[in-house]
Design an enzyme around this catalytic site. Structure first.
Site, PDB file in Angstrom:
ATOM      1  N   TYR A 118       0.830  -1.207   0.000  1.00 30.20           N
ATOM      2  CA  TYR A 118       0.000   0.000   0.000  1.00 30.20           C
ATOM      3  C   TYR A 118       0.863   1.256   0.000  1.00 30.20           C
ATOM      4  O   TYR A 118       0.650   2.177  -0.800  1.00 30.20           O
ATOM      5  CB  TYR A 118      -0.908  -0.025   1.230  1.00 30.20           C
ATOM      6  CG  TYR A 118      -1.791   1.185   1.390  1.00 30.20           C
ATOM      7  CD1 TYR A 118      -2.947   1.323   0.637  1.00 30.20           C
ATOM      8  CD2 TYR A 118      -1.481   2.169   2.335  1.00 30.20           C
ATOM      9  CE1 TYR A 118      -3.776   2.427   0.803  1.00 30.20           C
ATOM     10  CE2 TYR A 118      -2.308   3.270   2.510  1.00 30.20           C
ATOM     11  CZ  TYR A 118      -3.452   3.396   1.739  1.00 30.20           C
ATOM     12  OH  TYR A 118      -4.270   4.488   1.903  1.00 30.20           O
TER      13      TYR A 118
ATOM     14  N   LYS B 255       1.245   4.503  -2.745  1.00 36.08           N
ATOM     15  CA  LYS B 255       1.002   5.897  -2.405  1.00 36.08           C
ATOM     16  C   LYS B 255       2.218   6.768  -2.715  1.00 36.08           C
ATOM     17  O   LYS B 255       2.074   7.929  -3.129  1.00 36.08           O
ATOM     18  CB  LYS B 255       0.592   6.020  -0.936  1.00 36.08           C
ATOM     19  CG  LYS B 255      -0.756   5.371  -0.641  1.00 36.08           C
ATOM     20  CD  LYS B 255      -1.845   5.909  -1.563  1.00 36.08           C
ATOM     21  CE  LYS B 255      -3.209   5.352  -1.257  1.00 36.08           C
ATOM     22  NZ  LYS B 255      -4.269   5.933  -2.121  1.00 36.08           N
TER      23      LYS B 255
END
Length: 254
Positions: free
Chosen positions: A157, A161
Site C-alpha cells: 500500500y 502511495k
C-alpha cells in the site's frame, strides 16, 4: 458573506461512498459544486448520492476505476450531465494488509491496479478532456503518510502511495503547459467508518499524534478543496501531508 469557491463547477470524486471521499464530495457541494460521485459498490454509491442531493446536486456513477476504460466513461458521464468538468479527485484506493514475506501475488496486483492504475488512467482521461476543451483544470490524488514513512504490513500500500505522489510530479511536465495543475494530499490517521471499527483506534492515535488527535475527514477535505481551488492555481506537483505532525516524529502503533 463568504463567496462559495466552486459555483458552476463540476467535480468528480472517486471512492466517495463513505469516509474521506464522501466528506470531500460533501464539502465541494457545500461550496457550490456539482459532484459526480463514484464508488465501486453500486448500493453505497447510490446511498451516498441520495444523502448529498439533500444539500445540492450530485450524480451517482458506480464502477471500478481500476478498469482503464471506465475512467473515460466517468469523464464522459460528468460532461454529459453538466456540460463541463473542472475538478477531478482520484480518491479511490484499497488497503490490503499483509507481511512482506507472505504477501500474495493476487493481492499485490489488485492494490497496484486500483491505487496506481485507477489514479493514472483517471488523470489521463481528465487531462485529455481539459486539453481538448482548452480549459484549465485541477487534478488531485489521495496519497497517505505510508508513502513517506514505513508502517507494519503496509509495504504494498505504501509503495502505491509513494508512486502516485511521484506521478503528480511527472505530470507537471505533461500538463502544466495546458494550465492543468496536479497535486496530492496525504492523510495520516483519520477517524473514518473503517478505522473506527477498531475500538482502540481513536485513543491510540490521539496518544501518537503530536497535535493530540487523529484527523477528522473534514480536515482532509478542507486541504483537498484548497488544492483544487483558484487559490492554489500556482501550486502543482506537490503533496500536502495532513497528519497532525505524526510523520515528523513517526511513533509506531506497534
Amino acid at each position: 458573506m463568504e463567496q462559495k469557491r466552486f459555483v458552476n463547477k463540476t467535480a468528480i470524486v472517486t471512492g466517495a461512498g463513505k469516509g474521506i471521499g464522501f466528506e470531500i464530495a460533501k464539502s465541494l457541494i457545500l461550496e457550490g459544486a456539482t459532484v459526480i460521485l463514484n464508488d465501486v459498490d453500486p448500493d453505497l454509491c447510490d446511498e451516498a448520492t441520495a444523502k448529498l442531493n439533500e444539500i445540492g446536486t450530485c450524480y451517482s456513477f458506480a464502477g471500478d476505476v481500476s478498469e482503464a476504460s471506465f475512467n473515460k466513461d466517468l469523464v464522459d458521464f460528468a460532461v454529459s450531465k453538466t456540460g463541463t468538468l473542472d475538478v477531478v479527485m482520484a480518491n479511490a484506493g484499497i488497503t490490503l494488509f499483509g507481511s512482506f514475506l507472505e504477501y500474495k501475488a493476487e493481492d499485490l496486483y489488485k492494490v497496484l491496479q486500483v491505487n496506481i492504475g485507477g489514479t493514472f488512467f483517471l488523470a489521463q482521461a481528465a487531462g485529455k478532456y481539459f486539453i481538448e476543451q482548452k480549459k484549465r483544470g485541477s487534478i488531485l490524488f489521495t496519497s497517505s503518510v505510508t508513502g513517506h514513512q514505513a508502517h507494519k504490513e503496509l509495504a504494498a500500500y505504501g509503495m502505491t502511495k509513494a508512486a502516485v505522489e511521484l506521478l503528480a510530479k511527472h505530470l507537471v511536465l505533461e500538463l502544466s503547459p495546458y494550465g492543468i495543475n496536479v497535486n496530492a494530499v496525504a492523510p495520516g490517521a483519520t477517524l473514518t467508518e473503517r478505522t473506527m471499527e477498531d475500538p482502540k483506534y481513536k485513543k491510540t492515535w490521539a496518544h501518537l499524534t503530536p497535535i493530540g488527535s487523529a484527523a477528522y475527514p473534514s480536515d482532509i477535505a478542507q486541504t483537498a478543496l484548497f488544492l483544487v481551488s483558484e487559490q492554489a492555481r500556482h501550486i502543482t506537483g506537490q503533496t500536502i501531508v495532513v497528519d497532525g505532525g505524526w510523520s515528523a516524529v513517526s511513533p509506531s502503533p506497534f
